[in-house]
Design an enzyme around this catalytic site. Structure first.
Site, PDB file in Angstrom:
ATOM      1  N   GLY A   9       0.877  -1.175   0.000  1.00 40.88           N
ATOM      2  CA  GLY A   9       0.000   0.000   0.000  1.00 40.88           C
ATOM      3  C   GLY A   9       0.909   1.218   0.000  1.00 40.88           C
ATOM      4  N   SER A  49      15.551   4.474 -12.621  1.00 44.62           N
ATOM      5  CA  SER A  49      16.998   4.266 -12.466  1.00 44.62           C
ATOM      6  C   SER A  49      17.810   5.491 -12.917  1.00 44.62           C
ATOM      7  CB  SER A  49      17.435   3.029 -13.239  1.00 44.62           C
ATOM      8  OG  SER A  49      17.096   3.191 -14.595  1.00 44.62           O
ATOM      9  N   ASP A  50      17.145   6.498 -13.525  1.00 43.23           N
ATOM     10  CA  ASP A  50      17.858   7.719 -13.924  1.00 43.23           C
ATOM     11  C   ASP A  50      17.813   8.802 -12.851  1.00 43.23           C
ATOM     12  OD1 ASP A  50      18.753   6.806 -16.350  1.00 43.23           O
ATOM     13  OD2 ASP A  50      16.928   7.428 -17.406  1.00 43.23           O
ATOM     14  N   ASP A  60      13.589  -6.082  -7.434  1.00 40.79           N
ATOM     15  CA  ASP A  60      12.157  -5.767  -7.418  1.00 40.79           C
ATOM     16  C   ASP A  60      11.999  -4.256  -7.229  1.00 40.79           C
ATOM     17  OD1 ASP A  60       9.446  -5.595  -7.025  1.00 40.79           O
ATOM     18  OD2 ASP A  60       9.380  -6.851  -5.234  1.00 40.79           O
ATOM     19  N   THR A 109       9.195  -2.647  -7.083  1.00 39.79           N
ATOM     20  CA  THR A 109       7.958  -2.283  -6.375  1.00 39.79           C
ATOM     21  C   THR A 109       8.307  -1.488  -5.118  1.00 39.79           C
ATOM     22  OG1 THR A 109       7.111  -4.452  -7.045  1.00 39.79           O
ATOM     23  CG2 THR A 109       5.789  -3.200  -5.455  1.00 39.79           C
ATOM     24  N   ASP A 137       7.868   4.748  -3.401  1.00 36.60           N
ATOM     25  CA  ASP A 137       7.417   4.958  -2.016  1.00 36.60           C
ATOM     26  C   ASP A 137       8.610   5.207  -1.100  1.00 36.60           C
ATOM     27  OD1 ASP A 137       4.817   4.508  -2.853  1.00 36.60           O
ATOM     28  OD2 ASP A 137       4.923   2.358  -2.440  1.00 36.60           O
ATOM     29  N   ASN A 159      17.003   9.632  -3.292  1.00 38.98           N
ATOM     30  CA  ASN A 159      17.407   8.873  -4.470  1.00 38.98           C
ATOM     31  C   ASN A 159      18.253   7.658  -4.059  1.00 38.98           C
ATOM     32  OD1 ASN A 159      17.874   8.630  -7.380  1.00 38.98           O
ATOM     33  ND2 ASN A 159      19.959   9.295  -6.905  1.00 38.98           N
TER      34      ASN A 159
HETATM   35  O1  RIB Z   1       3.788   1.542  -4.777  1.00 40.86           O
HETATM   36  C1  RIB Z   1       3.692   0.172  -4.589  1.00 40.86           C
HETATM   37  C2  RIB Z   1       2.412  -0.188  -3.909  1.00 40.86           C
HETATM   38  O2  RIB Z   1       1.333   0.125  -4.752  1.00 40.86           O
HETATM   39  C3  RIB Z   1       2.266  -1.652  -3.575  1.00 40.86           C
HETATM   40  O3  RIB Z   1       2.765  -1.978  -2.308  1.00 40.86           O
HETATM   41  C4  RIB Z   1       0.777  -1.903  -3.737  1.00 40.86           C
HETATM   42  O4  RIB Z   1       0.125  -2.221  -2.545  1.00 40.86           O
HETATM   43  C5  RIB Z   1       0.224  -0.661  -4.406  1.00 40.86           C
HETATM   44  O5  RIB Z   1      -0.562   0.089  -3.559  1.00 40.86           O
HETATM   45 NA    NA Z   2      12.109  -3.857  -2.678  1.00 42.72          NA
END
Ligand code: RIB
Ligand code: NA
Length: 293
Positions: free
Chosen positions: A37, A209-210, A232, A234, A238, A262
């Protein structure tokens, strides 16, 4: 104190060597149920770096909700303002493939966040050095929270993701905004140079990556990416946002804070899961030192 007003999800993540095409079935390499999230991720990123963080959000009365509450609590995040609702905890179905990911979010309890919930945490908000928001909760609640921050004179770091829910009239109430390139093009247009000049020291575009770039009123600043092997990506955005808020709340200049964020983002991609690689302060300093040599 930093307050995050945003989403809490359980991520159902699959690591795979190849994405399935339409109608195709492929085998994945690894499946994990991991915390996520955008709101919770940004809260964890700031807390790992040592910020005092309060999370304002909603989970369901289910196992995922309990787990997410415990995980955030274990990260030293104040979860008193995390409400339990009858809607199920939000989930994200994530396909991970090297430098790429594909995500389906089912908001569930996150969409139970109401202006009344924001009213109930008015004191928390006015005592914050910075509030972080994203776009995974209802628009009216986002709008309401933005107004409250403005009235309380609390700076807002706004991560406009996913971008579709953004309203450009909010720009006046936002202190810093951090779209990625795709979000920036969607929200402000393709001519980044001109867009950045329109929002000096306010608009920070993340470039994966830039690195990242912004306009400081006189010069275009490009903070280069730190080359690393991504496992990863993901949650890299955040991590960047949580770290940026941490650095700004500590009183760093925007320039320094973007450098810092960064590097934090580059560390985060080295491990599986959105929160997996989020660094401690020492880890960021260790890499910053190496970076400057
Ligand atoms: O930014 C990544 C997040 O976006 C993930 O953890 C997922 O839950 C989505 O909300
Ligand atoms: Na990660």
């Amino acid at each position: 104190m930093i307050t995050v007003i945003g989403s809490i999800n359980m991520d159902l993540a699959v690591q795979m060597n190849v994405f399935p095409q339409q109608g195709e079935t492929v085998h994945g390499e690894l499946f994990k149920t991991i915390p996520g999230g955008k709101g919770a991720n940004q809260a964890v990123a700031a807390a790992r770096l040592g910020s005092q963080v309060t999370m304002v959000g909603c989970v369901g009365e289910d196992g995922f909700g309990e787990t997410m509450r415990t995980i955030l609590d274990n990260e030293n995040i104040n979860v008193d303002a995390v409400k339990t609702t009858s809607a199920p905890t939000g989930i994200a179905n994530i396909l991970v493939h090297e430098n790429d990911n594909r995500i389906i979010v089912v908001p569930g309890a996150n969409y139970e966040m109401s202006p009344a919930h924001i009213d109930a945490v008015k004191d928390v908000i006015s005592n914050s050095q910075m509030v972080i928001m994203q776009l995974e909760i209802p628009i009216e609640t986002t709008e309401y929270a933005l107004k409250m921050c403005k009235e309380a004179n609390v700076p807002v770091l706004f991560n406009p993701a996913p971008a579709a829910n953004f309203n450009s009239k909010w720009m006046d109430d936002i202190t810093y905004i951090t779209p990625n390139e795709t979000e920036c093009a969607l929200l402000f247009g393709e001519d980044f140079e001109q867009v950045l000049e329109q929002y000096p020291n306010k608009l920070i575009v993340t470039l994966g990556s830039d690195g990242a770039r912004f306009f400081d009123g006189e010069h275009h600043i490009h903070v280069p990416g730190y080359m690393t092997k991504a496992v990863d990506t993901t949650g890299a955005g955040d991590t960047f946002n949580g770290a940026l808020a941490h650095a700004l709340a500590e009183g760093q200049s925007l320039d320094e804070a973007v450098y810092f964020a960064n590097i934090a983002g580059s560390l985060s991609v080295e491990k599986f899961g959105a929160q997996g690689g989020m660094p401690t302060l020492n880890a960021v300093y260790a890499r910053l030192g190496g970076f400057e040599e």
